[in-house]
Design a protein around this motif. Sequence first.
Motif, PDB file in Angstrom:
ATOM      1  N   MET A  61      50.412  48.695  37.015  1.00 38.37           N
ATOM      2  CA  MET A  61      49.160  48.194  36.490  1.00 38.37           C
ATOM      3  C   MET A  61      48.624  47.092  37.417  1.00 38.37           C
ATOM      4  SD  MET A  61      48.433  46.823  32.706  1.00 38.37           S
ATOM      5  CE  MET A  61      47.126  45.697  32.396  1.00 38.37           C
ATOM      6  N   MET A  62      47.340  47.162  37.713  1.00 39.63           N
ATOM      7  CA  MET A  62      46.711  46.179  38.596  1.00 39.63           C
ATOM      8  C   MET A  62      46.500  44.866  37.851  1.00 39.63           C
ATOM      9  SD  MET A  62      45.967  47.130  41.652  1.00 39.63           S
ATOM     10  CE  MET A  62      45.768  48.564  42.663  1.00 39.63           C
ATOM     11  N   PRO A  63      46.600  43.747  38.588  1.00 41.24           N
ATOM     12  CA  PRO A  63      46.370  42.451  37.948  1.00 41.24           C
ATOM     13  C   PRO A  63      44.898  42.263  37.575  1.00 41.24           C
ATOM     14  CG  PRO A  63      46.677  42.203  40.319  1.00 41.24           C
ATOM     15  CD  PRO A  63      46.919  43.649  39.989  1.00 41.24           C
ATOM     16  N   ALA A  64      44.673  41.465  36.531  1.00 40.69           N
ATOM     17  CA  ALA A  64      43.309  41.182  36.086  1.00 40.69           C
ATOM     18  C   ALA A  64      42.600  40.284  37.098  1.00 40.69           C
ATOM     19  CB  ALA A  64      43.345  40.491  34.725  1.00 40.69           C
ATOM     20  N   VAL A  69      36.017  29.601  46.915  1.00 37.67           N
ATOM     21  CA  VAL A  69      36.290  30.549  45.835  1.00 37.67           C
ATOM     22  C   VAL A  69      37.498  31.385  46.237  1.00 37.67           C
ATOM     23  CG1 VAL A  69      35.349  32.423  44.441  1.00 37.67           C
ATOM     24  CG2 VAL A  69      33.811  30.680  45.381  1.00 37.67           C
ATOM     25  N   HIS A  70      38.478  31.474  45.338  1.00 41.97           N
ATOM     26  CA  HIS A  70      39.663  32.302  45.583  1.00 41.97           C
ATOM     27  C   HIS A  70      39.692  33.377  44.505  1.00 41.97           C
ATOM     28  CE1 HIS A  70      44.233  32.902  45.588  1.00 41.97           C
ATOM     29  NE2 HIS A  70      43.740  33.516  46.642  1.00 41.97           N
ATOM     30  N   VAL A  71      39.637  34.637  44.925  1.00 43.49           N
ATOM     31  CA  VAL A  71      39.657  35.730  43.959  1.00 43.49           C
ATOM     32  C   VAL A  71      40.893  36.599  44.174  1.00 43.49           C
ATOM     33  CG1 VAL A  71      37.162  35.789  43.604  1.00 43.49           C
ATOM     34  CG2 VAL A  71      38.153  37.225  45.370  1.00 43.49           C
ATOM     35  N   THR A  72      41.515  36.969  43.065  1.00 43.15           N
ATOM     36  CA  THR A  72      42.647  37.896  43.074  1.00 43.15           C
ATOM     37  C   THR A  72      42.427  38.906  41.959  1.00 43.15           C
ATOM     38  OG1 THR A  72      43.938  36.463  41.606  1.00 43.15           O
ATOM     39  CG2 THR A  72      44.298  36.192  43.987  1.00 43.15           C
ATOM     40  N   GLY A  73      43.115  40.027  42.066  1.00 41.93           N
ATOM     41  CA  GLY A  73      42.991  41.086  41.068  1.00 41.93           C
ATOM     42  C   GLY A  73      42.754  42.403  41.766  1.00 41.93           C
ATOM     43  N   GLU A  74      42.216  43.357  41.030  1.00 40.97           N
ATOM     44  CA  GLU A  74      41.964  44.698  41.569  1.00 40.97           C
ATOM     45  C   GLU A  74      40.608  44.740  42.272  1.00 40.97           C
ATOM     46  OE1 GLU A  74      41.840  49.376  40.150  1.00 40.97           O
ATOM     47  OE2 GLU A  74      41.988  47.799  38.641  1.00 40.97           O
ATOM     48  N   GLU A  75      40.594  45.390  43.428  1.00 38.95           N
ATOM     49  CA  GLU A  75      39.341  45.540  44.167  1.00 38.95           C
ATOM     50  C   GLU A  75      38.536  46.694  43.582  1.00 38.95           C
ATOM     51  OE1 GLU A  75      37.494  45.957  48.629  1.00 38.95           O
ATOM     52  OE2 GLU A  75      39.557  45.331  48.376  1.00 38.95           O
ATOM     53  N   THR A  76      37.498  46.326  42.830  1.00 41.06           N
ATOM     54  CA  THR A  76      36.571  47.308  42.267  1.00 41.06           C
ATOM     55  C   THR A  76      35.168  46.736  42.399  1.00 41.06           C
ATOM     56  OG1 THR A  76      36.579  46.374  40.029  1.00 41.06           O
ATOM     57  CG2 THR A  76      38.259  48.068  40.519  1.00 41.06           C
ATOM     58  N   VAL A 115      29.542  29.071  51.021  1.00 42.18           N
ATOM     59  CA  VAL A 115      30.495  29.735  50.130  1.00 42.18           C
ATOM     60  C   VAL A 115      31.664  30.202  50.987  1.00 42.18           C
ATOM     61  CG1 VAL A 115      30.924  31.669  48.569  1.00 42.18           C
ATOM     62  CG2 VAL A 115      28.671  30.567  48.596  1.00 42.18           C
ATOM     63  N   LEU A 116      32.842  29.662  50.717  1.00 45.79           N
ATOM     64  CA  LEU A 116      34.073  30.118  51.353  1.00 45.79           C
ATOM     65  C   LEU A 116      34.762  31.013  50.331  1.00 45.79           C
ATOM     66  CD1 LEU A 116      36.199  30.049  53.618  1.00 45.79           C
ATOM     67  CD2 LEU A 116      37.170  28.034  52.472  1.00 45.79           C
ATOM     68  N   LEU A 117      34.708  32.310  50.555  1.00 47.86           N
ATOM     69  CA  LEU A 117      35.257  33.288  49.617  1.00 47.86           C
ATOM     70  C   LEU A 117      36.584  33.813  50.163  1.00 47.86           C
ATOM     71  CD1 LEU A 117      35.105  35.217  47.195  1.00 47.86           C
ATOM     72  CD2 LEU A 117      33.698  36.726  48.619  1.00 47.86           C
ATOM     73  N   ILE A 118      37.684  33.415  49.530  1.00 49.07           N
ATOM     74  CA  ILE A 118      39.014  33.902  49.899  1.00 49.07           C
ATOM     75  C   ILE A 118      39.290  35.104  49.001  1.00 49.07           C
ATOM     76  CG2 ILE A 118      41.448  33.334  50.246  1.00 49.07           C
ATOM     77  CD1 ILE A 118      39.411  31.545  51.819  1.00 49.07           C
ATOM     78  N   ASP A 119      39.215  36.280  49.582  1.00 42.50           N
ATOM     79  CA  ASP A 119      39.274  37.536  48.839  1.00 42.50           C
ATOM     80  C   ASP A 119      40.652  38.164  48.995  1.00 42.50           C
ATOM     81  OD1 ASP A 119      39.069  40.181  47.985  1.00 42.50           O
ATOM     82  OD2 ASP A 119      37.173  40.556  49.014  1.00 42.50           O
ATOM     83  N   GLU A 120      41.451  38.060  47.933  1.00 43.51           N
ATOM     84  CA  GLU A 120      42.777  38.679  47.942  1.00 43.51           C
ATOM     85  C   GLU A 120      42.861  39.782  46.886  1.00 43.51           C
ATOM     86  OE1 GLU A 120      46.045  36.029  49.676  1.00 43.51           O
ATOM     87  OE2 GLU A 120      45.132  34.789  48.089  1.00 43.51           O
ATOM     88  N   LEU A 121      41.752  40.479  46.697  1.00 44.90           N
ATOM     89  CA  LEU A 121      41.764  41.631  45.798  1.00 44.90           C
ATOM     90  C   LEU A 121      42.628  42.714  46.412  1.00 44.90           C
ATOM     91  CD1 LEU A 121      37.991  41.795  44.772  1.00 44.90           C
ATOM     92  CD2 LEU A 121      39.872  40.704  43.544  1.00 44.90           C
ATOM     93  N   VAL A 122      43.262  43.505  45.581  1.00 44.93           N
ATOM     94  CA  VAL A 122      44.160  44.561  46.054  1.00 44.93           C
ATOM     95  C   VAL A 122      43.712  45.908  45.505  1.00 44.93           C
ATOM     96  CG1 VAL A 122      46.151  43.036  46.323  1.00 44.93           C
ATOM     97  CG2 VAL A 122      45.780  44.180  44.144  1.00 44.93           C
ATOM     98  N   GLY A 123      44.121  46.967  46.204  1.00 46.98           N
ATOM     99  CA  GLY A 123      43.778  48.315  45.784  1.00 46.98           C
ATOM    100  C   GLY A 123      42.939  49.000  46.843  1.00 46.98           C
ATOM    101  N   GLU A 124      42.335  50.095  46.460  1.00 46.03           N
ATOM    102  CA  GLU A 124      41.499  50.846  47.385  1.00 46.03           C
ATOM    103  C   GLU A 124      40.285  50.028  47.797  1.00 46.03           C
ATOM    104  OE1 GLU A 124      41.546  53.990  48.915  1.00 46.03           O
ATOM    105  OE2 GLU A 124      43.657  53.766  48.350  1.00 46.03           O
TER     106      GLU A 124
END
Length: 122
Positions: free
Chosen positions: A1-4, A18-25, A48-57
């Motif tokens: 299951m992907m993280p929220a 901004v630090h974002v984690t979770g599923e890349e959709t 805007v410094l966007l640190i994008d650590e989304l995971v998935g496709e």
Amino acid sequence: MMPALQVDIEERPFGVRVHVTGEETIENTQAYWRQIVPRMETAQGKGVLLIDELVGEPMTELEWLEVVLSMEYAKLWRYRIAHVKPSGVDEVEYCELFARDQNMDAKVFVDETEAVRWLERP
């Protein structure tokens, strides 16, 4: 299951980090931008410094175009946007190209320090 989706926003002298984690959709990408925009309205800087650590496709070219076009209301052209993808760039360069087509000052990085330098330059 992907993280929220998790969105952490901190004010910095240049604007917001901004630090974002979770599923890349596409839904998560639009959701984090909906959280960033109001914070930018009150931030001291215009970056805007966007640190994008989304995971998935990775999102497709058409999905990135949809995100950029859907954000037109936010007038993001007023801000300098550094999109940092620490795990590698994959297809995120579409975001930079489409953003520039909409007259946004946006650049993609893999290194946060380099992105901050770019945001802080005159």
